[in-house]
Enzyme design. Structure first.
Site, short mmCIF file in Angstrom:
data_model
loop_
_atom_site.label_atom_id
_atom_site.label_comp_id
_atom_site.label_asym_id
_atom_site.label_seq_id
_atom_site.Cartn_x
_atom_site.Cartn_y
_atom_site.Cartn_z
N LYS A 36 1.41 3.57 -3.32
CA LYS A 36 0.97 4.94 -3.29
C LYS A 36 1.98 5.80 -3.60
O LYS A 36 1.85 6.87 -4.39
CB LYS A 36 0.15 5.29 -1.82
CG LYS A 36 -1.32 4.67 -1.60
CD LYS A 36 -2.25 5.32 -2.53
CE LYS A 36 -3.67 4.82 -2.32
NZ LYS A 36 -4.57 5.39 -3.22
N GLU A 68 4.35 1.87 -0.54
CA GLU A 68 4.95 1.88 -1.81
C GLU A 68 4.12 2.08 -2.94
O GLU A 68 4.51 2.88 -3.97
CB GLU A 68 6.07 0.83 -1.84
CG GLU A 68 7.08 0.70 -0.75
CD GLU A 68 7.86 1.77 -0.67
OE1 GLU A 68 7.90 2.90 -1.61
OE2 GLU A 68 9.11 1.70 -0.07
N TYR A 127 0.84 -1.24 -0.09
CA TYR A 127 -0.09 0.10 -0.14
C TYR A 127 0.87 1.34 0.07
O TYR A 127 0.72 2.08 -0.78
CB TYR A 127 -1.07 -0.20 1.26
CG TYR A 127 -1.81 1.11 1.31
CD1 TYR A 127 -2.84 1.22 0.44
CD2 TYR A 127 -1.84 2.14 2.25
CE1 TYR A 127 -3.91 2.17 0.36
CE2 TYR A 127 -2.69 2.98 2.37
CZ TYR A 127 -3.85 3.12 1.53
OH TYR A 127 -4.74 4.25 1.57
N ARG A 147 0.88 10.21 14.10
CA ARG A 147 0.29 10.50 12.98
C ARG A 147 -0.40 11.90 13.00
O ARG A 147 -1.32 11.97 13.93
CB ARG A 147 -0.76 9.58 12.48
CG ARG A 147 -0.82 8.95 11.38
CD ARG A 147 -0.68 9.16 10.02
NE ARG A 147 -0.36 7.99 9.49
CZ ARG A 147 0.94 7.52 9.21
NH1 ARG A 147 1.94 8.23 9.54
NH2 ARG A 147 0.97 6.53 8.40
N1 LIG Z 1 -10.48 6.30 4.51
C1 LIG Z 1 -9.26 6.67 4.55
O1 LIG Z 1 -8.90 6.81 6.01
C2 LIG Z 1 -8.08 7.02 3.73
C3 LIG Z 1 -6.96 7.56 4.00
C4 LIG Z 1 -6.10 7.72 3.04
C5 LIG Z 1 -6.24 7.45 1.76
N2 LIG Z 1 -7.50 6.99 1.54
C6 LIG Z 1 -7.54 6.74 -0.07
O2 LIG Z 1 -8.90 7.14 -0.29
C7 LIG Z 1 -9.38 6.09 -1.39
C8 LIG Z 1 -10.79 5.67 -0.88
O3 LIG Z 1 -10.40 4.78 0.32
P1 LIG Z 1 -11.73 4.19 0.97
O4 LIG Z 1 -11.34 4.50 2.58
O5 LIG Z 1 -13.21 4.93 0.56
O6 LIG Z 1 -11.62 2.77 0.97
P2 LIG Z 1 -12.71 1.69 0.08
O7 LIG Z 1 -12.03 0.31 0.38
O8 LIG Z 1 -13.94 1.78 1.00
O9 LIG Z 1 -12.71 2.14 -1.22
C9 LIG Z 1 -11.99 1.84 -2.37
C10 LIG Z 1 -12.86 1.52 -3.67
O10 LIG Z 1 -12.02 1.37 -4.62
C11 LIG Z 1 -12.81 0.12 -5.19
N3 LIG Z 1 -11.49 -0.53 -5.92
C12 LIG Z 1 -10.46 -1.41 -5.44
N4 LIG Z 1 -9.82 -1.71 -6.28
C13 LIG Z 1 -10.06 -1.68 -7.44
C14 LIG Z 1 -9.81 -1.82 -8.94
N5 LIG Z 1 -8.78 -2.56 -9.22
N6 LIG Z 1 -10.79 -1.27 -9.72
C15 LIG Z 1 -11.98 -0.53 -9.47
N7 LIG Z 1 -12.26 -0.28 -8.47
C16 LIG Z 1 -11.43 -0.78 -7.34
C17 LIG Z 1 -13.16 -0.72 -4.00
O11 LIG Z 1 -14.15 -1.80 -4.66
C18 LIG Z 1 -13.88 0.29 -3.12
O12 LIG Z 1 -15.04 0.86 -3.64
C19 LIG Z 1 -8.30 5.08 -1.54
O13 LIG Z 1 -7.42 5.34 -2.63
C20 LIG Z 1 -7.33 5.31 -0.18
O14 LIG Z 1 -6.15 4.90 -0.61
C21 LIG Z 1 -8.29 6.76 2.27
#
Ligand SMILES: NC(=O)c1ccc[n+]([C@@H]2O[C@H](COP(=O)([O-])OP(=O)(O)OC[C@H]3O[C@@H](n4cnc5c(N)ncnc54)[C@H](O)[C@@H]3O)[C@@H](O)[C@H]2O)c1
Length: 318
Positions: free
Chosen positions: A155, A153, A151, A281
């Site tokens: 990102k 690396e 995750y 953090r």
């Molecule tokens: N929620 C947090 O605290 C947080 C913090 C830092 C970064 N982020 C980033 O925000 C984004 C959303 O995170 P989240 O918390 O909503 O997680 P989440 O898992 O609820 O959402 C991720 C979505 O991406 C979809 N997905 C994953 N791989 C896929 C692929 N290959 N093709 C199509 N769809 C795919 C999943 O089905 C899901 O709906 C991510 O990129 C995550 O890295 C979230």
């Protein structure tokens, strides 16, 4: 672009936790939204209330393989990626695949249409930080071969790819570094601290605090994060910009707060710390304040209460 009204937007990961709130906000502002999601961690239920909206389309597709092209576009918001440790440790190769190939397909789509591209990156690029709070110019302290590196690396690679498209191909890109965000629609079994504690408190189960609980987290209400993402998308700033809440709490205090708010009889159990768990953090939000005029406005007490009420309703309906 100074308004979302009439904008044509692709949101990868649009059926996930943050993505679903983002789609809702974009629709409320008058945008037409194409959500693309493989549903590996997201669900249709997350967007059930907008599925009938005339400006919303959900396409089930794996963006690592390619992204269906809906035609003219103003924005590509790339959120697709497993985000919870439970999910990305279960799908290490898919996580690297979406961070690399998925990001490349999303960048290609933006380039094809001259659209602005936003990468949802993460505070995890700072790893277990040696600088506190974390500013965007800190390069991080990441273990490149640890289990979490798929995750972290992934990102970091996605950020690098985004900057390469900006420099070498002239794509209008930006990068949001999102810190821990919470709220309704998080999957309670996904191992992230808020849904885990809320679920345990509502069932009067012991709250499982890793280590002695002195490690800190900074938790941001999802609508605050989404507001930051929208402002960044509408700006012309290349990023990266931290988005999160700079109120820091220890995990132990968070557990006690949730027990109190949920009026629970739960006790606290200490469990082993996961490998490479960050000790501290907290975002430095100076850039977000100066560039976007943004800072979070929802208190932890309000946000946690709303999350508890939502999960309690789900529990009662089950
Ligand atoms: N929620 C947090 O605290 C947080 C913090 C830092 C970064 N982020 C980033 O925000 C984004 C959303 O995170 P989240 O918390 O909503 O997680 P989440 O898992 O609820 O959402 C991720 C979505 O991406 C979809 N997905 C994953 N791989 C896929 C692929 N290959 N093709 C199509 N769809 C795919 C999943 O089905 C899901 O709906 C991510 O990129 C995550 O890295 C979230």
């Amino acid at each position: 672009m100074d308004s979302l009204s009439g904008a044509r937007v692709v949101v990868t990961g649009g059926a996930g936790f943050v993505g679903s709130w983002l789609c809702e906000r974009l629709l409320a502002e008058g945008a037409a939204v194409w959500a693309v999601d493989s549903l590996v961690t997201g669900t249709r239920r997350n967007v059930a209330h907008v599925l009938d909206h005339q400006s919303f389309t959900l396409t089930e597709a794996d963006v690592s393989q390619g992204i269906p092209d809906p035609g003219d576009l103003d924005l590509v918001l790339h959120l697709a990626c497993p985000a919870s440790p439970v999910a990305y440790l279960r799908m290490p190769l898919q996580t690297l695949d979406v961070a690399s190939n998925g990001t490349r397909h999303a960048l290609d789509l933006a380039e094809r249409h001259g659209a602005r591209f936003l990468l949802s990156s993460t505070s995890e690029v700072y790893g277990d930080p040696l600088v506190h709070p974390q500013r965007e110019d800190y390069w991080g302290n990441v273990n490149p071969i640890g289990p979490r590196s798929v995750y972290d690396e992934g990102k970091r690679f996605a950020e690098s790819l985004t900057m390469a498209y900006r420099r070498a191909r002239g794509v209008d890109t930006t990068i949001a570094r999102i810190f821990n965000t919470y709220g309704p629609r998080m999957a309670f079994e996904d191992g992230r601290v808020v849904p885990t504690f809320v679920h345990q408190a509502l069932h009067d189960l012991p709250l499982t605090v890793a280590g002695d609980g002195s490690q800190t987290r900074s938790l941001c209400w999802v609508e605050d994060t989404v507001d930051g993402l929208v402002r960044l998308a509408l700006s012309d700033h290349p990023g990266p910009i931290n988005l999160g809440n700079d109120e820091e709490t220890t995990v132990l205090d968070l557990a006690r707060t949730i027990i109190g708010l949920a009026d629970s009889r739960s006790e606290i159990d200490h469990i082993e710390l996961p490998e490479d768990d960050p000790r501290i953090r907290r975002p430095d939000l100076t850039r977000a304040r100066e560039v976007l005029g943004w800072s979070p406005t929802t208190s932890a007490a309000d946000g946690l209460q709303r999350t508890i009420e939502w999960m309690d309703e789900l529990r009662r309906a089950a």
